[in-house]
Design a protein around this motif. Structure first.
Motif, PDB file in Angstrom:
ATOM      1  N   LEU A  14      16.397  -0.211  -6.679  1.00 49.38           N
ATOM      2  CA  LEU A  14      16.332   0.514  -5.408  1.00 49.38           C
ATOM      3  C   LEU A  14      14.965   1.116  -5.136  1.00 49.38           C
ATOM      4  CD1 LEU A  14      19.734   2.392  -5.106  1.00 49.38           C
ATOM      5  CD2 LEU A  14      18.927   0.424  -3.798  1.00 49.38           C
ATOM      6  N   SER A  15      14.218   1.388  -6.180  1.00 45.26           N
ATOM      7  CA  SER A  15      12.892   1.991  -5.981  1.00 45.26           C
ATOM      8  C   SER A  15      11.940   1.045  -5.252  1.00 45.26           C
ATOM      9  CB  SER A  15      12.285   2.411  -7.317  1.00 45.26           C
ATOM     10  OG  SER A  15      12.111   1.288  -8.153  1.00 45.26           O
ATOM     11  N   CYS A  16      12.313  -0.206  -5.077  1.00 44.75           N
ATOM     12  CA  CYS A  16      11.480  -1.164  -4.334  1.00 44.75           C
ATOM     13  C   CYS A  16      11.540  -0.929  -2.823  1.00 44.75           C
ATOM     14  CB  CYS A  16      11.915  -2.596  -4.642  1.00 44.75           C
ATOM     15  SG  CYS A  16      11.593  -3.083  -6.337  1.00 44.75           S
ATOM     16  N   LEU A  17      12.584  -0.229  -2.358  1.00 45.91           N
ATOM     17  CA  LEU A  17      12.672   0.096  -0.933  1.00 45.91           C
ATOM     18  C   LEU A  17      11.638   1.162  -0.601  1.00 45.91           C
ATOM     19  CD1 LEU A  17      16.559   0.335  -0.543  1.00 45.91           C
ATOM     20  CD2 LEU A  17      15.086  -1.587   0.090  1.00 45.91           C
ATOM     21  N   VAL A  18      11.355   1.349   0.676  1.00 49.33           N
ATOM     22  CA  VAL A  18      10.391   2.360   1.108  1.00 49.33           C
ATOM     23  C   VAL A  18      11.161   3.648   1.408  1.00 49.33           C
ATOM     24  CG1 VAL A  18       8.627   2.960   2.797  1.00 49.33           C
ATOM     25  CG2 VAL A  18       8.910   0.573   2.081  1.00 49.33           C
ATOM     26  N   PHE A  19      10.809   4.722   0.691  1.00 52.42           N
ATOM     27  CA  PHE A  19      11.488   6.007   0.821  1.00 52.42           C
ATOM     28  C   PHE A  19      10.578   7.035   1.469  1.00 52.42           C
ATOM     29  CE2 PHE A  19      13.790   3.894  -2.489  1.00 52.42           C
ATOM     30  CZ  PHE A  19      15.092   4.296  -2.312  1.00 52.42           C
ATOM     31  N   LEU A  20      11.203   7.939   2.217  1.00 50.96           N
ATOM     32  CA  LEU A  20      10.496   9.053   2.832  1.00 50.96           C
ATOM     33  C   LEU A  20      11.422  10.265   2.814  1.00 50.96           C
ATOM     34  CD1 LEU A  20       8.013  10.115   4.366  1.00 50.96           C
ATOM     35  CD2 LEU A  20       9.115   9.346   6.463  1.00 50.96           C
ATOM     36  N   GLU A  21      11.148  11.222   1.954  1.00 53.13           N
ATOM     37  CA  GLU A  21      11.915  12.472   1.864  1.00 53.13           C
ATOM     38  C   GLU A  21      13.416  12.245   1.710  1.00 53.13           C
ATOM     39  OE1 GLU A  21      10.794  14.987   5.104  1.00 53.13           O
ATOM     40  OE2 GLU A  21       8.676  14.844   4.608  1.00 53.13           O
ATOM     41  N   GLY A  22      13.801  11.433   0.757  1.00 48.89           N
ATOM     42  CA  GLY A  22      15.218  11.212   0.480  1.00 48.89           C
ATOM     43  C   GLY A  22      15.907  10.248   1.425  1.00 48.89           C
ATOM     44  N   GLN A  23      15.170   9.719   2.340  1.00 49.00           N
ATOM     45  CA  GLN A  23      15.714   8.758   3.292  1.00 49.00           C
ATOM     46  C   GLN A  23      14.992   7.430   3.117  1.00 49.00           C
ATOM     47  OE1 GLN A  23      18.218   9.576   5.742  1.00 49.00           O
ATOM     48  NE2 GLN A  23      18.343  11.309   4.359  1.00 49.00           N
ATOM     49  N   ILE A  24      15.678   6.369   3.405  1.00 49.00           N
ATOM     50  CA  ILE A  24      15.056   5.050   3.350  1.00 49.00           C
ATOM     51  C   ILE A  24      14.445   4.758   4.712  1.00 49.00           C
ATOM     52  CG2 ILE A  24      15.458   2.584   3.048  1.00 49.00           C
ATOM     53  CD1 ILE A  24      17.825   3.454   1.217  1.00 49.00           C
ATOM     54  N   ASP A  25      13.217   4.338   4.702  1.00 46.12           N
ATOM     55  CA  ASP A  25      12.571   3.885   5.938  1.00 46.12           C
ATOM     56  C   ASP A  25      12.995   2.427   6.104  1.00 46.12           C
ATOM     57  OD1 ASP A  25      10.796   2.771   7.849  1.00 46.12           O
ATOM     58  OD2 ASP A  25       9.349   4.354   7.422  1.00 46.12           O
ATOM     59  N   TRP A  26      14.007   2.222   6.924  1.00 49.21           N
ATOM     60  CA  TRP A  26      14.601   0.885   7.070  1.00 49.21           C
ATOM     61  C   TRP A  26      13.617  -0.108   7.668  1.00 49.21           C
ATOM     62  CZ3 TRP A  26      18.554   0.403   4.121  1.00 49.21           C
ATOM     63  CH2 TRP A  26      19.394   1.483   3.879  1.00 49.21           C
ATOM     64  N   VAL A  27      12.820   0.329   8.632  1.00 55.67           N
ATOM     65  CA  VAL A  27      11.866  -0.579   9.280  1.00 55.67           C
ATOM     66  C   VAL A  27      10.816  -1.040   8.275  1.00 55.67           C
ATOM     67  CG1 VAL A  27      10.097  -0.778  11.068  1.00 55.67           C
ATOM     68  CG2 VAL A  27      12.257   0.387  11.572  1.00 55.67           C
ATOM     69  N   LYS A  28      10.237  -0.104   7.535  1.00 53.24           N
ATOM     70  CA  LYS A  28       9.216  -0.485   6.557  1.00 53.24           C
ATOM     71  C   LYS A  28       9.811  -1.279   5.396  1.00 53.24           C
ATOM     72  CE  LYS A  28       5.862   3.020   7.685  1.00 53.24           C
ATOM     73  NZ  LYS A  28       5.140   4.221   7.273  1.00 53.24           N
ATOM     74  N   SER A  29      11.034  -0.955   5.008  1.00 51.93           N
ATOM     75  CA  SER A  29      11.690  -1.733   3.952  1.00 51.93           C
ATOM     76  C   SER A  29      11.942  -3.158   4.425  1.00 51.93           C
ATOM     77  CB  SER A  29      13.010  -1.077   3.540  1.00 51.93           C
ATOM     78  OG  SER A  29      12.771   0.147   2.882  1.00 51.93           O
ATOM     79  N   PHE A  30      12.371  -3.292   5.667  1.00 48.35           N
ATOM     80  CA  PHE A  30      12.586  -4.633   6.218  1.00 48.35           C
ATOM     81  C   PHE A  30      11.266  -5.406   6.254  1.00 48.35           C
ATOM     82  CE2 PHE A  30      12.640  -7.568   9.827  1.00 48.35           C
ATOM     83  CZ  PHE A  30      13.639  -8.419   9.399  1.00 48.35           C
ATOM     84  N   GLN A  31      10.191  -4.747   6.660  1.00 49.51           N
ATOM     85  CA  GLN A  31       8.879  -5.408   6.677  1.00 49.51           C
ATOM     86  C   GLN A  31       8.472  -5.834   5.274  1.00 49.51           C
ATOM     87  OE1 GLN A  31       6.631  -2.297   8.568  1.00 49.51           O
ATOM     88  NE2 GLN A  31       7.059  -3.055  10.633  1.00 49.51           N
ATOM     89  N   ARG A  32       8.733  -4.996   4.295  1.00 51.37           N
ATOM     90  CA  ARG A  32       8.396  -5.320   2.906  1.00 51.37           C
ATOM     91  C   ARG A  32       9.217  -6.512   2.399  1.00 51.37           C
ATOM     92  NH1 ARG A  32       8.160  -0.643  -1.501  1.00 51.37           N
ATOM     93  NH2 ARG A  32       6.214  -0.253  -0.408  1.00 51.37           N
ATOM     94  N   SER A  33      10.420  -6.675   2.917  1.00 50.52           N
ATOM     95  CA  SER A  33      11.300  -7.750   2.434  1.00 50.52           C
ATOM     96  C   SER A  33      10.725  -9.140   2.688  1.00 50.52           C
ATOM     97  CB  SER A  33      12.690  -7.634   3.062  1.00 50.52           C
ATOM     98  OG  SER A  33      12.676  -8.010   4.424  1.00 50.52           O
ATOM     99  N   SER A  34       9.838  -9.267   3.666  1.00 47.65           N
ATOM    100  CA  SER A  34       9.233 -10.577   3.927  1.00 47.65           C
ATOM    101  C   SER A  34       8.256 -10.971   2.827  1.00 47.65           C
ATOM    102  CB  SER A  34       8.531 -10.591   5.294  1.00 47.65           C
ATOM    103  OG  SER A  34       7.438  -9.698   5.287  1.00 47.65           O
ATOM    104  N   LYS A  35       7.816  -9.980   2.030  1.00 43.72           N
ATOM    105  CA  LYS A  35       6.866 -10.247   0.947  1.00 43.72           C
ATOM    106  C   LYS A  35       7.464 -10.020  -0.432  1.00 43.72           C
ATOM    107  CE  LYS A  35       3.245  -8.599   3.946  1.00 43.72           C
ATOM    108  NZ  LYS A  35       2.725  -7.342   4.425  1.00 43.72           N
ATOM    109  N   ASP A  36       8.633  -9.390  -0.483  1.00 44.51           N
ATOM    110  CA  ASP A  36       9.224  -9.005  -1.759  1.00 44.51           C
ATOM    111  C   ASP A  36      10.680  -9.465  -1.800  1.00 44.51           C
ATOM    112  OD1 ASP A  36      10.432  -7.626  -3.910  1.00 44.51           O
ATOM    113  OD2 ASP A  36       9.075  -5.930  -3.692  1.00 44.51           O
TER     114      ASP A  36
END
Length: 80
Positions: free
Chosen positions: A35-57
């Motif tokens: 789960l630490s591979c997702l993009v986190f911001l203050e206890g919340q997941i930044d869904w947009v940035k995590s989705f963007q990261r998914s194209s490379k990870d």
């Protein structure tokens, strides 16, 4: 993106994500060893940035697919 009927909180140690369903008051917990591979911001997941990261990870892609399969995420984002 997270479906509107849910709010979430990510555990500080990345052990899981607690989902609270607003309409029923039910709580569920999602775990994944990376789960630490997702993009986190203050206890919340930044869904947009995590989705963007998914194209490379591929790991992020797998996590988002699992969250979608479990009904937490809107399907159209993963299909686009």
């Amino acid at each position: 993106m997270l479906k509107e009927q849910y709010i979430h909180y990510a555990m500080p140690d990345f052990s899981g994500i607690a989902f609270f369903e607003l309409t029923t008051g039910e709580t569920s917990f999602f775990t994944h060893p990376n789960l630490s591979c997702l993009v986190f911001l203050e206890g919340q997941i930044d869904w947009v940035k995590s989705f963007q990261r998914s194209s490379k990870d591929d790991t992020v892609s797998v996590i988002l697919e699992a969250l979608s399969s479990n009904g937490y995420l809107k399907r159209q984002l993963l299909d686009s």
